[in-house]
Design an enzyme around this catalytic site. Sequence first.
Site, PDB file in Angstrom:
ATOM      1  N   HIS A  34       1.107  -1.299   0.098  1.00 39.71           N
ATOM      2  CA  HIS A  34       0.009  -0.061  -0.116  1.00 39.71           C
ATOM      3  C   HIS A  34       0.811   1.389   0.127  1.00 39.71           C
ATOM      4  O   HIS A  34       2.083   1.149   0.301  1.00 39.71           O
ATOM      5  CB  HIS A  34      -0.983  -0.040   1.081  1.00 39.71           C
ATOM      6  CG  HIS A  34      -0.124  -0.031   2.462  1.00 39.71           C
ATOM      7  ND1 HIS A  34       0.504   1.170   3.215  1.00 39.71           N
ATOM      8  CD2 HIS A  34       0.164  -1.025   3.297  1.00 39.71           C
ATOM      9  CE1 HIS A  34       0.971   0.841   4.195  1.00 39.71           C
ATOM     10  NE2 HIS A  34       0.877  -0.620   4.481  1.00 39.71           N
ATOM     11  N   ARG A  92      -5.696   1.200   4.951  1.00 38.98           N
ATOM     12  CA  ARG A  92      -4.696   1.515   3.837  1.00 38.98           C
ATOM     13  C   ARG A  92      -4.303   0.698   2.802  1.00 38.98           C
ATOM     14  O   ARG A  92      -4.059   1.182   1.761  1.00 38.98           O
ATOM     15  CB  ARG A  92      -3.049   1.577   4.988  1.00 38.98           C
ATOM     16  CG  ARG A  92      -2.678   0.261   5.579  1.00 38.98           C
ATOM     17  CD  ARG A  92      -1.794   0.567   6.677  1.00 38.98           C
ATOM     18  NE  ARG A  92      -1.091  -0.401   7.218  1.00 38.98           N
ATOM     19  CZ  ARG A  92      -1.427  -1.005   8.384  1.00 38.98           C
ATOM     20  NH1 ARG A  92      -2.445  -0.853   9.044  1.00 38.98           N
ATOM     21  NH2 ARG A  92      -0.655  -1.909   9.015  1.00 38.98           N
ATOM     22  N   GLU A 119      -1.618  -7.158   7.958  1.00 40.73           N
ATOM     23  CA  GLU A 119      -0.219  -7.147   8.176  1.00 40.73           C
ATOM     24  C   GLU A 119       0.069  -7.913   9.310  1.00 40.73           C
ATOM     25  O   GLU A 119      -1.050  -8.116  10.283  1.00 40.73           O
ATOM     26  CB  GLU A 119       0.159  -5.474   8.554  1.00 40.73           C
ATOM     27  CG  GLU A 119       1.539  -5.403   8.931  1.00 40.73           C
ATOM     28  CD  GLU A 119       2.602  -5.886   7.893  1.00 40.73           C
ATOM     29  OE1 GLU A 119       2.255  -6.910   7.251  1.00 40.73           O
ATOM     30  OE2 GLU A 119       3.613  -4.870   7.792  1.00 40.73           O
ATOM     31  N   HIS A 136       0.820  -5.595   2.536  1.00 46.46           N
ATOM     32  CA  HIS A 136       1.601  -4.750   3.628  1.00 46.46           C
ATOM     33  C   HIS A 136       3.131  -5.083   3.526  1.00 46.46           C
ATOM     34  O   HIS A 136       3.353  -6.413   2.930  1.00 46.46           O
ATOM     35  CB  HIS A 136       0.987  -5.017   5.059  1.00 46.46           C
ATOM     36  CG  HIS A 136      -0.239  -4.534   4.958  1.00 46.46           C
ATOM     37  ND1 HIS A 136      -0.949  -3.487   5.406  1.00 46.46           N
ATOM     38  CD2 HIS A 136      -1.614  -5.193   4.748  1.00 46.46           C
ATOM     39  CE1 HIS A 136      -2.030  -3.274   5.558  1.00 46.46           C
ATOM     40  NE2 HIS A 136      -2.669  -4.525   4.818  1.00 46.46           N
TER      41      HIS A 136
HETATM   42  O1  X15 Z   1       2.369  -1.930   9.757  1.00 48.11           O
HETATM   43  C1  X15 Z   1       3.617  -2.111   8.948  1.00 48.11           C
HETATM   44  O2  X15 Z   1       3.619  -2.300   7.743  1.00 48.11           O
HETATM   45  P1  X15 Z   1       2.630  -1.773   6.540  1.00 48.11           P
HETATM   46  O3  X15 Z   1       2.940  -0.380   6.985  1.00 48.11           O
HETATM   47  O4  X15 Z   1       3.410  -2.330   5.138  1.00 48.11           O
HETATM   48  O5  X15 Z   1       1.244  -1.864   6.760  1.00 48.11           O
HETATM   49  C2  X15 Z   1       5.027  -2.171   9.699  1.00 48.11           C
HETATM   50  O6  X15 Z   1       4.772  -1.050  11.026  1.00 48.11           O
HETATM   51  C3  X15 Z   1       6.058  -1.957   9.020  1.00 48.11           C
HETATM   52  O7  X15 Z   1       7.102  -1.924   9.757  1.00 48.11           O
HETATM   53  P2  X15 Z   1       8.711  -2.574   9.470  1.00 48.11           P
HETATM   54  O8  X15 Z   1       8.969  -1.987   8.202  1.00 48.11           O
HETATM   55  O9  X15 Z   1       9.342  -2.119  10.676  1.00 48.11           O
HETATM   56  O10 X15 Z   1       8.198  -4.138   9.728  1.00 48.11           O
END
Ligand code: X15
Length: 268
Positions: free
Chosen positions: A27, A79, A106, A202
């Site tokens: 996303h 998101r 996620e 994610h």
């Molecule tokens: O929710 C998350 O991932 P997303 O922004 O892809 O949904 C994580 O907080 C990303 O953090 P990271 O790169 O430290 O694993």
Amino acid sequence: MRELCELLQCQANNLMSRTNQLVLVRHGESEFNLKNLFCGWHDAPLSAGGLEEARILAAANLNEANMVFDKVYCSKLCRSRTTVEAILSEMQCSFLPIVSDWRLNERHYGNLTGVNKRVLANQYGEEQVQFWRRNYDGLPPPINESNIYYYQIANNPAFLDVPPNEFPLTESMRMCVDRVAPIWLEIKKEVLMGARILLVVHGTVARALIKHIEGFSEEQIEKVNIPNSVPIVYEFNMKSGQLVGDVKYLGDSQYIEKMKKKVAAIGD
Ligand SMILES: O=C(OP(=O)(O)O)[C@H](O)COP(=O)(O)O
């Protein structure tokens, strides 16, 4: 007659295999990405820049590559869904069926949810934070009622179809890889039958899917970092199910490398 049947069977088996593509996208930048906060199952919206990114990076690059889709998969988190809607609107195909599935949510970041990564590194050290973020078995402490997002996550109506015994309190990468395995098999079956699928997920779930798709080892997947809004294109042999050719990241290669490094780092 038997020889003729054998010849026809032989010809059928030797028919040239066709290929089909699958596109995976993380996303656009979320409000929590922007503030450098662990997000996981908290339902943070896209930032203004993230929405723009979905249009001018993800959709623009998909349009430039002449990609066409039949169906879209995303998570239950807004998101992911908002990114899908922005991409489809920009590609003028908002009529496509969208499947939102909780198994594509996620990774649950446990009690780290809502915590700033730099503040955490100052408290526990960078090594511990990187262990929680990228080690295959790094398991954040489970979320509890002291976390300000606990009840928002527990009460999110989008998660009503999550079986109570599967609703996580925290997850490691290994748990995430196991969680997405069944839905990946369902999606792959559709791809091999010819459906042109866009998957908008994610960071960690993209990595979990990539581990299944590319057959990466645990050590290899720990080093993969996925930038927001960069489409990743896979091509499958529809008969064998094997990958064909190189994986393609659509967009400016210098920008993509810069953003991979940014995602890998703990940040400010
Ligand atoms: O929710 C998350 O991932 P997303 O922004 O892809 O949904 C994580 O907080 C990303 O953090 P990271 O790169 O430290 O694993």
